[in-house]
Scaffold this motif. Sequence first.
Motif, mmCIF file in Angstrom:
data_model
loop_
_atom_site.group_PDB
_atom_site.id
_atom_site.type_symbol
_atom_site.label_atom_id
_atom_site.label_comp_id
_atom_site.label_asym_id
_atom_site.label_seq_id
_atom_site.Cartn_x
_atom_site.Cartn_y
_atom_site.Cartn_z
ATOM 1 N N ILE A 193 37.282 27.119 32.563
ATOM 2 C CA ILE A 193 37.986 26.927 33.827
ATOM 3 C C ILE A 193 39.072 27.982 33.996
ATOM 4 O O ILE A 193 39.223 28.575 35.073
ATOM 5 C CB ILE A 193 38.571 25.499 33.903
ATOM 6 C CG1 ILE A 193 37.436 24.483 34.028
ATOM 7 C CG2 ILE A 193 39.529 25.368 35.071
ATOM 8 C CD1 ILE A 193 37.887 23.049 33.885
ATOM 9 N N ALA A 194 39.806 28.252 32.940
ATOM 10 C CA ALA A 194 40.854 29.275 33.007
ATOM 11 C C ALA A 194 40.262 30.654 33.257
ATOM 12 O O ALA A 194 40.809 31.449 34.026
ATOM 13 C CB ALA A 194 41.666 29.267 31.711
ATOM 14 N N TRP A 195 39.129 30.948 32.629
ATOM 15 C CA TRP A 195 38.486 32.251 32.810
ATOM 16 C C TRP A 195 38.022 32.442 34.248
ATOM 17 O O TRP A 195 38.237 33.490 34.855
ATOM 18 C CB TRP A 195 37.321 32.362 31.835
ATOM 19 C CG TRP A 195 36.616 33.683 31.895
ATOM 20 C CD1 TRP A 195 37.134 34.910 31.618
ATOM 21 C CD2 TRP A 195 35.255 33.898 32.258
ATOM 22 N NE1 TRP A 195 36.170 35.878 31.774
ATOM 23 C CE2 TRP A 195 35.004 35.276 32.167
ATOM 24 C CE3 TRP A 195 34.219 33.051 32.638
ATOM 25 C CZ2 TRP A 195 33.767 35.830 32.457
ATOM 26 C CZ3 TRP A 195 32.990 33.605 32.911
ATOM 27 C CH2 TRP A 195 32.775 34.980 32.826
ATOM 28 N N PHE A 196 37.392 31.414 34.838
ATOM 29 C CA PHE A 196 36.952 31.512 36.227
ATOM 30 C C PHE A 196 38.144 31.605 37.180
ATOM 31 O O PHE A 196 38.094 32.342 38.168
ATOM 32 C CB PHE A 196 36.056 30.334 36.603
ATOM 33 C CG PHE A 196 34.637 30.510 36.156
ATOM 34 C CD1 PHE A 196 33.817 31.439 36.773
ATOM 35 C CD2 PHE A 196 34.135 29.763 35.102
ATOM 36 C CE1 PHE A 196 32.508 31.611 36.366
ATOM 37 C CE2 PHE A 196 32.829 29.930 34.694
ATOM 38 C CZ PHE A 196 32.005 30.853 35.325
ATOM 39 N N ALA B 274 42.093 37.574 40.153
ATOM 40 C CA ALA B 274 42.022 39.023 39.970
ATOM 41 C C ALA B 274 41.222 39.660 41.099
ATOM 42 O O ALA B 274 41.587 40.731 41.602
ATOM 43 C CB ALA B 274 41.390 39.352 38.618
ATOM 44 N N LYS B 275 40.158 39.008 41.533
ATOM 45 C CA LYS B 275 39.364 39.540 42.645
ATOM 46 C C LYS B 275 40.175 39.516 43.934
ATOM 47 O O LYS B 275 40.126 40.459 44.731
ATOM 48 C CB LYS B 275 38.085 38.725 42.799
ATOM 49 C CG LYS B 275 37.166 39.256 43.875
ATOM 50 C CD LYS B 275 35.886 38.461 43.954
ATOM 51 C CE LYS B 275 35.004 39.035 45.043
ATOM 52 N NZ LYS B 275 33.797 38.243 45.223
ATOM 53 N N ALA C 64 43.147 42.620 48.005
ATOM 54 C CA ALA C 64 44.406 42.847 48.720
ATOM 55 C C ALA C 64 44.902 44.268 48.486
ATOM 56 O O ALA C 64 45.397 44.919 49.421
ATOM 57 C CB ALA C 64 45.455 41.830 48.268
ATOM 58 N N ASP C 65 44.774 44.770 47.260
ATOM 59 C CA ASP C 65 45.179 46.153 46.983
ATOM 60 C C ASP C 65 44.329 47.140 47.770
ATOM 61 O O ASP C 65 44.845 48.125 48.291
ATOM 62 C CB ASP C 65 45.078 46.458 45.492
ATOM 63 C CG ASP C 65 46.182 45.804 44.699
ATOM 64 O OD1 ASP C 65 47.184 45.380 45.310
ATOM 65 O OD2 ASP C 65 46.040 45.711 43.464
ATOM 66 N N GLN C 66 43.044 46.878 47.872
ATOM 67 C CA GLN C 66 42.174 47.768 48.649
ATOM 68 C C GLN C 66 42.587 47.772 50.111
ATOM 69 O O GLN C 66 42.603 48.817 50.761
ATOM 70 C CB GLN C 66 40.714 47.342 48.528
ATOM 71 C CG GLN C 66 40.089 47.669 47.200
ATOM 72 C CD GLN C 66 38.684 47.135 47.087
ATOM 73 O OE1 GLN C 66 38.213 46.380 47.938
ATOM 74 N NE2 GLN C 66 38.000 47.502 46.024
ATOM 75 N N ARG C 67 42.924 46.599 50.653
ATOM 76 C CA ARG C 67 43.372 46.532 52.047
ATOM 77 C C ARG C 67 44.683 47.267 52.236
ATOM 78 O O ARG C 67 44.878 47.957 53.237
ATOM 79 C CB ARG C 67 43.538 45.077 52.470
ATOM 80 C CG ARG C 67 42.392 44.541 53.271
ATOM 81 C CD ARG C 67 42.740 43.240 53.962
ATOM 82 N NE ARG C 67 43.499 42.300 53.149
ATOM 83 C CZ ARG C 67 42.975 41.482 52.255
ATOM 84 N NH1 ARG C 67 41.680 41.500 52.028
ATOM 85 N NH2 ARG C 67 43.724 40.655 51.576
#
Length: 52
Positions: free
Chosen positions: A10-13, A19-20, A25-28
């Motif tokens: 659950i933590a990994w997902f 992160a995605k 947001a960084d790409q925008r």
Amino acid sequence: MFTLIVLGLIAWFAYRHFAKKKRNADQRNWRVEYRNSDIKPVTRRLPWKDLP
């Protein structure tokens, strides 16, 4: 032990999800809007005869 594995998954997902979202947001934020800019992207290659 099974509980730790489930919590880890659950933590990994959740980490991948956030992160995605941050990456998108960084790409925008860093995208250049060429429609409102004087700078135009280079869309063609230079011909050899124009090179010095």
